[in-house]
Motif scaffolding. Sequence first.
Motif, short mmCIF file in Angstrom:
data_model
loop_
_atom_site.label_atom_id
_atom_site.label_comp_id
_atom_site.label_asym_id
_atom_site.label_seq_id
_atom_site.Cartn_x
_atom_site.Cartn_y
_atom_site.Cartn_z
N UNK A 152 -72.22 -17.06 58.43
CA UNK A 152 -72.48 -17.98 59.55
C UNK A 152 -73.15 -19.25 59.05
N UNK A 153 -73.01 -20.33 59.82
CA UNK A 153 -73.70 -21.58 59.48
C UNK A 153 -75.21 -21.41 59.67
N UNK A 154 -76.02 -22.09 58.85
CA UNK A 154 -75.63 -23.16 57.93
C UNK A 154 -75.24 -22.69 56.53
N UNK A 155 -75.17 -21.38 56.29
CA UNK A 155 -74.84 -20.89 54.95
C UNK A 155 -73.33 -20.87 54.73
N UNK A 156 -72.67 -21.95 55.09
CA UNK A 156 -71.21 -22.01 55.02
C UNK A 156 -70.79 -23.36 54.47
N UNK A 157 -69.74 -23.33 53.66
CA UNK A 157 -69.15 -24.57 53.15
C UNK A 157 -68.10 -24.99 54.17
N UNK A 158 -68.42 -26.02 54.96
CA UNK A 158 -67.51 -26.49 56.00
C UNK A 158 -66.57 -27.53 55.41
N UNK A 159 -65.26 -27.34 55.62
CA UNK A 159 -64.28 -28.26 55.06
C UNK A 159 -63.89 -27.86 53.65
N UNK A 160 -63.34 -28.81 52.90
CA UNK A 160 -62.92 -28.53 51.52
C UNK A 160 -63.58 -29.44 50.50
N UNK A 161 -64.28 -30.47 50.95
CA UNK A 161 -64.91 -31.41 50.02
C UNK A 161 -66.42 -31.37 50.17
N UNK A 162 -67.16 -31.74 49.11
CA UNK A 162 -68.63 -31.81 49.22
C UNK A 162 -69.08 -32.76 50.32
N UNK A 163 -68.32 -33.85 50.53
CA UNK A 163 -68.69 -34.81 51.55
C UNK A 163 -68.63 -34.18 52.95
#
Length: 368
Positions: free
Chosen positions: A106-117
């Motif tokens: 669950x967020x915030x422990x998630x990488x959202x999207x595919x780029x660091x930005x």
Amino acid sequence: MRDRDVVVIGGGYAGVRLAKRLDGQARVTLVDRKEVFFHRVASLRAGVDPEWTGAPFIPYDRLLTNGRMAVGKVVRIDTSERQVALATGERLPYDVVVVATGADYPEPARFTGTTPEEAAKSFAEHQQNIATAEHALVVGGGPSGVELAAEIRLARPDARVTLAHSGPALLHSTGSARAGRKARAWLESHDVEIRLDSFMSPGNDFGTYRDARGNIIDADLSFWTTGTTPNTLWLRLAGHGDWLNSAGQVKVDKALRVEGWKNVFAVGDVNNISELKLTPAALAQADLAAHNIRTYLQSSGKHRKEPRFYRPIHRTPLIVPFGSAGGVTMLPVPGGETAVLGGRTSTLAKAKNLMTPYMRRQLGYTAA
């Protein structure tokens, strides 16, 4: 063996360790949808503290000396042709393939999207929401919930913070009542409201939450740290549903091979090994799988060597930070007991830097 192909699907802790172990001994291709390694251990603080926004992102470009990194989405493992198919249309041949796609948090422990930005933007939104919240609710009193509640409290000493847990004590899944008491004492001394035996669900009105007894909590911000989901939907969609158990985990044998397959392995959070799903366990699985893959590639026929069996890790050191200068450490000792250590040990071992220098070194970068 150097002319044999190993494709590792998933660039998390287990996948990175395994790819590095085999680099130079086989043609290794590490595939991940992300452009960078995501150091999840640092993600909770990154979702609260702007100074940590970039800390979880470490480039892959120095990890492999001989192998290569492929950024893309895997859509299929073709076992008849021994190829891994990417969404781009590229097909990667393999002699051995490893599923190391981990689990979704669950967020915030998630990488959202595919780029660091994209991921950094998500962290910034969490930081802003926490900075303006009057009441933050954290649901789940395991290690992640306790850590997140502490981070929010330290970032917002003026806000109301509530930690609701469905169990009878904090950290009860660790088996250490003393550690749970220490965590509760620290949180309550910092004015975090603790609600035990409180199974929470969204209420009827926006911004309200209801426990199993019907009690209502009003909060303008909530985080749910109540478990993870194996990243295996893609396997089911690709026709490999028979590889999965009812929980969506990949079924493996004692050698960490997918049941019924000698050249398909699954390591880390994604498999059904019954143990604490922590980073040390993922690394241990990766090390054993690397040995078994070398054994498989180096021998054949009646002279084939037998693989080693994995022993699940049921007792491992566990550190739960309370911000950057405190925490509780659970350290297994002989006789089945667990020593519980306090703030100084926790700070030096993890809380201050969240193992970021260690992971940067693993990926070929300096600690800074």
